[in-house]
Write a protein that holds these residues in place. Structure first.
Motif, PDB file in Angstrom:
ATOM      1  N   ILE A  11       0.825  -1.238   0.054  1.00 39.81           N
ATOM      2  CA  ILE A  11      -0.030   0.200   0.094  1.00 39.81           C
ATOM      3  C   ILE A  11       0.894   1.365  -0.084  1.00 39.81           C
ATOM      4  N   ILE A  12       1.984   1.361   0.635  1.00 36.03           N
ATOM      5  CA  ILE A  12       2.847   2.620   0.752  1.00 36.03           C
ATOM      6  C   ILE A  12       3.535   2.667  -0.510  1.00 36.03           C
ATOM      7  N   ALA A  13       4.170   1.504  -1.216  1.00 36.57           N
ATOM      8  CA  ALA A  13       4.476   1.848  -2.471  1.00 36.57           C
ATOM      9  C   ALA A  13       3.536   2.179  -3.528  1.00 36.57           C
ATOM     10  N   VAL A  14       2.275   1.762  -3.358  1.00 39.42           N
ATOM     11  CA  VAL A  14       1.451   2.410  -4.293  1.00 39.42           C
ATOM     12  C   VAL A  14       0.962   3.722  -4.171  1.00 39.42           C
ATOM     13  N   ILE A  15       0.929   4.178  -2.797  1.00 41.52           N
ATOM     14  CA  ILE A  15       0.598   5.619  -2.583  1.00 41.52           C
ATOM     15  C   ILE A  15       1.754   6.480  -2.886  1.00 41.52           C
ATOM     16  N   ILE A  16       2.857   6.010  -2.978  1.00 46.00           N
ATOM     17  CA  ILE A  16       4.086   6.835  -3.583  1.00 46.00           C
ATOM     18  C   ILE A  16       3.980   6.806  -5.018  1.00 46.00           C
ATOM     19  N   LEU A  17       3.842   5.787  -5.640  1.00 46.85           N
ATOM     20  CA  LEU A  17       3.678   5.773  -7.062  1.00 46.85           C
ATOM     21  C   LEU A  17       2.487   6.595  -7.736  1.00 46.85           C
ATOM     22  N   ILE A  18       1.302   6.716  -7.018  1.00 51.47           N
ATOM     23  CA  ILE A  18       0.289   7.351  -7.335  1.00 51.47           C
ATOM     24  C   ILE A  18       0.426   9.018  -7.011  1.00 51.47           C
ATOM     25  N   LEU A  19       1.487   9.410  -6.180  1.00 51.93           N
ATOM     26  CA  LEU A  19       1.869  10.740  -5.874  1.00 51.93           C
ATOM     27  C   LEU A  19       2.709  11.148  -6.887  1.00 51.93           C
ATOM     28  N   THR A  20       3.664  10.171  -7.340  1.00 53.00           N
ATOM     29  CA  THR A  20       4.500  10.405  -8.358  1.00 53.00           C
ATOM     30  C   THR A  20       3.714  10.824  -9.714  1.00 53.00           C
ATOM     31  N   ALA A  21       2.749   9.920  -9.860  1.00 52.27           N
ATOM     32  CA  ALA A  21       1.902  10.017 -11.230  1.00 52.27           C
ATOM     33  C   ALA A  21       1.080  11.356 -11.275  1.00 52.27           C
ATOM     34  N   ALA A  22       0.646  11.758  -9.976  1.00 49.42           N
ATOM     35  CA  ALA A  22      -0.137  13.173  -9.928  1.00 49.42           C
ATOM     36  C   ALA A  22       0.948  14.150 -10.438  1.00 49.42           C
ATOM     37  N   PHE A  23       2.228  14.158  -9.795  1.00 53.04           N
ATOM     38  CA  PHE A  23       3.331  15.201 -10.154  1.00 53.04           C
ATOM     39  C   PHE A  23       3.538  15.342 -11.723  1.00 53.04           C
ATOM     40  N   VAL A  24       3.507  13.808 -12.215  1.00 54.60           N
ATOM     41  CA  VAL A  24       3.861  14.130 -13.774  1.00 54.60           C
ATOM     42  C   VAL A  24       2.662  14.306 -14.596  1.00 54.60           C
TER      43      VAL A  24
ATOM     44  N   VAL B 108       9.388  -4.174   8.244  1.00 57.82           N
ATOM     45  CA  VAL B 108      10.304  -3.321   8.440  1.00 57.82           C
ATOM     46  C   VAL B 108      10.545  -2.687   6.736  1.00 57.82           C
ATOM     47  N   ILE B 109      10.355  -3.288   5.809  1.00 60.76           N
ATOM     48  CA  ILE B 109      10.427  -2.959   4.594  1.00 60.76           C
ATOM     49  C   ILE B 109       9.651  -1.839   4.113  1.00 60.76           C
ATOM     50  N   GLY B 110       8.385  -1.766   4.691  1.00 63.03           N
ATOM     51  CA  GLY B 110       7.242  -0.842   4.288  1.00 63.03           C
ATOM     52  C   GLY B 110       7.941   0.503   4.981  1.00 63.03           C
ATOM     53  N   ILE B 111       8.134   0.071   6.210  1.00 65.95           N
ATOM     54  CA  ILE B 111       8.608   1.527   7.079  1.00 65.95           C
ATOM     55  C   ILE B 111       9.815   2.169   6.493  1.00 65.95           C
ATOM     56  N   SER B 112      10.720   1.387   6.179  1.00 69.78           N
ATOM     57  CA  SER B 112      11.840   1.800   5.317  1.00 69.78           C
ATOM     58  C   SER B 112      11.518   2.541   4.096  1.00 69.78           C
ATOM     59  N   ILE B 113      10.786   2.148   2.924  1.00 74.83           N
ATOM     60  CA  ILE B 113      10.194   2.757   2.011  1.00 74.83           C
ATOM     61  C   ILE B 113       9.582   4.246   2.262  1.00 74.83           C
ATOM     62  N   ALA B 114       8.750   4.233   3.574  1.00 74.00           N
ATOM     63  CA  ALA B 114       8.054   5.325   3.796  1.00 74.00           C
ATOM     64  C   ALA B 114       9.215   6.313   4.193  1.00 74.00           C
ATOM     65  N   GLY B 115      10.127   5.996   4.923  1.00 70.84           N
ATOM     66  CA  GLY B 115      11.095   6.707   5.713  1.00 70.84           C
ATOM     67  C   GLY B 115      12.131   7.124   4.529  1.00 70.84           C
ATOM     68  N   SER B 116      12.377   6.681   3.484  1.00 73.10           N
ATOM     69  CA  SER B 116      12.921   7.103   2.498  1.00 73.10           C
ATOM     70  C   SER B 116      12.386   8.098   1.369  1.00 73.10           C
ATOM     71  N   ALA B 117      10.941   7.900   1.201  1.00 70.53           N
ATOM     72  CA  ALA B 117      10.389   8.887   0.452  1.00 70.53           C
ATOM     73  C   ALA B 117      10.017  10.109   1.438  1.00 70.53           C
ATOM     74  N   ALA B 118       9.819  10.025   2.568  1.00 68.71           N
ATOM     75  CA  ALA B 118       9.794  11.207   3.569  1.00 68.71           C
ATOM     76  C   ALA B 118      11.103  11.955   3.489  1.00 68.71           C
ATOM     77  N   PHE B 119      12.045  11.308   3.444  1.00 69.57           N
ATOM     78  CA  PHE B 119      13.407  12.049   3.456  1.00 69.57           C
ATOM     79  C   PHE B 119      13.556  12.739   2.449  1.00 69.57           C
ATOM     80  N   ILE B 148      11.360   3.913  -3.660  1.00 65.87           N
ATOM     81  CA  ILE B 148      10.861   2.824  -3.442  1.00 65.87           C
ATOM     82  C   ILE B 148      12.056   1.881  -3.357  1.00 65.87           C
ATOM     83  N   ILE B 149      12.722   1.870  -4.557  1.00 68.63           N
ATOM     84  CA  ILE B 149      13.889   0.701  -4.628  1.00 68.63           C
ATOM     85  C   ILE B 149      14.876   0.901  -3.519  1.00 68.63           C
ATOM     86  N   THR B 150      15.253   2.040  -3.291  1.00 69.01           N
ATOM     87  CA  THR B 150      16.293   2.205  -2.312  1.00 69.01           C
ATOM     88  C   THR B 150      15.789   1.923  -0.771  1.00 69.01           C
ATOM     89  N   GLY B 151      14.382   2.222  -0.560  1.00 73.48           N
ATOM     90  CA  GLY B 151      13.834   2.050   0.716  1.00 73.48           C
ATOM     91  C   GLY B 151      13.564   0.446   0.764  1.00 73.48           C
TER      92      GLY B 151
END
Lengths: 122, 169
Positions: A11-24, B108-119, B148-151
Motif C-alpha cells: 500500500i505504501i509503495a502504491v501511494i508513493i507511485l500515485i503521488l508521482t503520477a500526480a506530479f507527472v 520493516v521494508i514498508g517502514i523503510s520505504i516510507a522513511g526514504s520517501a519522507a526523507f 521505493i527501490i532504495t527503501g
C-alpha cells in the motif's frame, strides 16, 4: 522470509507511485509557449518557444555558471558548474509545467503557457 | 530489549558512529550519488534499527546527531539543513507507522520505504525555500519512484540485521 512483505508495504509503495503520477500528469495540460528562467527566486528572463531559432543563455551568478539552450520548442541545460549536473542529465523539456532545477546554483527553468497571460492582459 | 538499552549513551554513540561510517563508505562508492543525485541511504539502516530496538526518542537523537556530524565532517552547512529536514520528517513518519501498524500490517521494508520517501520530500521542501520557487517540487517526480527501490534495499538489510540481533540476545 514468506511473511517478510505485508500488505501495508505494498500500500505504501502504491501511494508513493500515485503521488508521482500526480506530479507527472498534472502539468502536462495546456500549451507550452514560454521558457522562464529563475535565478535565486527572481525571474531572469522569458523566452518564446515558438520561434524556431536557437537561443543560448549564459547564467552567471554568485552560486555558479549554467548554459541554457532554447531550440525548436525545447529547452535544455548544456553546461553547468555544479557537481551532480542533474539538470543536464534530465534532458530537454517541452511541455507546460516541466521544470529543470539546479539546486547548487539556485537556477530553475520552467515552461509556462501563454493563455493565462493573455487573459490577464484583457 | 527497549528497557535494557533505554539510557545507554555509549550504545547511542556507537550507533551514531556506525551511521557516520556507513554514510562515508557510501559517498566513496558513489562519489556523486547514483543517477539523478539519489543516494542509497545506507546510513538510514542505523536510524531504522535504533527506532525498532531503542525507541522513538533515541532514534531522533541518533538521526539528528548523525546529520549534523556528517555535514560538518564530510560536506557543507547547506547539506546539514537538507539532511536535518529530511531526517526529522523521515523519523516522524517511520515512528508513526511503527507505533500504529507494526508488526501486524506492515513490515520493516514498508517502514523503510516510507522513511526514504519522507526523507526526499523533506529535502525538497527545504530546496523550495532555497530556490524560492515552488517549481522545485517537480524534482520529486524521479526522486519518489527511486526511493521505493532504495527503501526496499535498506529495509531488507535492516530486517536481516534485526533477525541476527534478536537471535544473539
Amino acid at each position: 522470509m514468506t511473511n517478510l512483505i505485508k500488505t501495508g508495504d505494498v500500500i505504501i509503495a502504491v501511494i508513493i507511485l500515485i503521488l508521482t503520477a500526480a506530479f507527472v500528469l498534472l502539468p502536462s495540460f495546456g500549451s507550452a509557449d514560454f521558457a522562464v528562467i529563475y535565478v535565486d527566486g527572481k525571474e531572469y528572463g522569458k523566452y518564446n518557444l515558438n520561434e524556431n531559432n536557437k537561443t543560448t543563455v549564459e547564467l552567471v551568478s554568485d552560486y555558479g555558471h549554467n548554459t541554457v539552450v532554447i531550440k525548436n520548442g525545447q529547452v535544455f541545460v548544456e553546461k553547468s558548474s555544479c557537481k551532480d549536473k542533474l539538470e543536464v542529465k534530465a534532458g530537454p523539456i517541452k511541455k507546460q509545467g516541466q521544470t529543470l532545477v539546479c539546486l547548487p546554483n539556485r537556477v530553475v527553468v520552467t515552461i509556462e503557457g501563454g493563455a493565462k497571460t493573455d487573459a490577464t492582459a484583457f | 530489549m527497549q528497557q535494557r538499552f533505554k539510557h545507554n549513551t555509549a550504545l547511542l554513540a556507537l550507533l551514531t558512529g556506525v551511521g557516520l561510517i556507513l554514510g562515508y563508505v557510501e559517498s566513496i562508492i558513489f562519489p556523486q550519488g547514483m543517477a539523478y543525485g539519489i543516494k542509497l541511504g545506507i546510513s538510514n539502516i542505523v536510524v531504522l534499527f535504533s527506532l525498532m530496538c531503542l525507541g522513538k526518542s533515541n532514534a531522533y537523537i541518533i538521526a539528528v546527531v548523525k546529520s549534523v556530524l556528517s555535514g560538518a565532517l564530510f560536506s557543507s552547512v547547506s547539506a546539514i539543513i537538507y539532511s536535518l529536514s529530511g531526517v526529522l520528517l523521515s523519523v516522524a513518519l517511520m515512528s508513526f507507522l511503527e507505533k500504529r501498524f507494526y508488526p501486524d500490517r506492515i513490515s520493516v521494508i514498508g517502514i523503510s520505504i516510507a522513511g526514504s520517501a519522507a526523507f526526499n520530500i523533506g529535502q525538497v521542501i527545504v530546496a523550495c525555500f532555497f530556490t524560492k520557487t515552488l517549481f522545485t517540487i517537480y524534482v520529486l517526480t524521479h526522486m519518489l519512484p527511486i526511493s521505493i527501490i532504495t527503501g526496499t534495499v535498506t529495509g531488507i538489510i535492516t530486517y536481516l540485521v534485526l533477525i541476527r540481533f534478536k537471535r544473539g540476545i
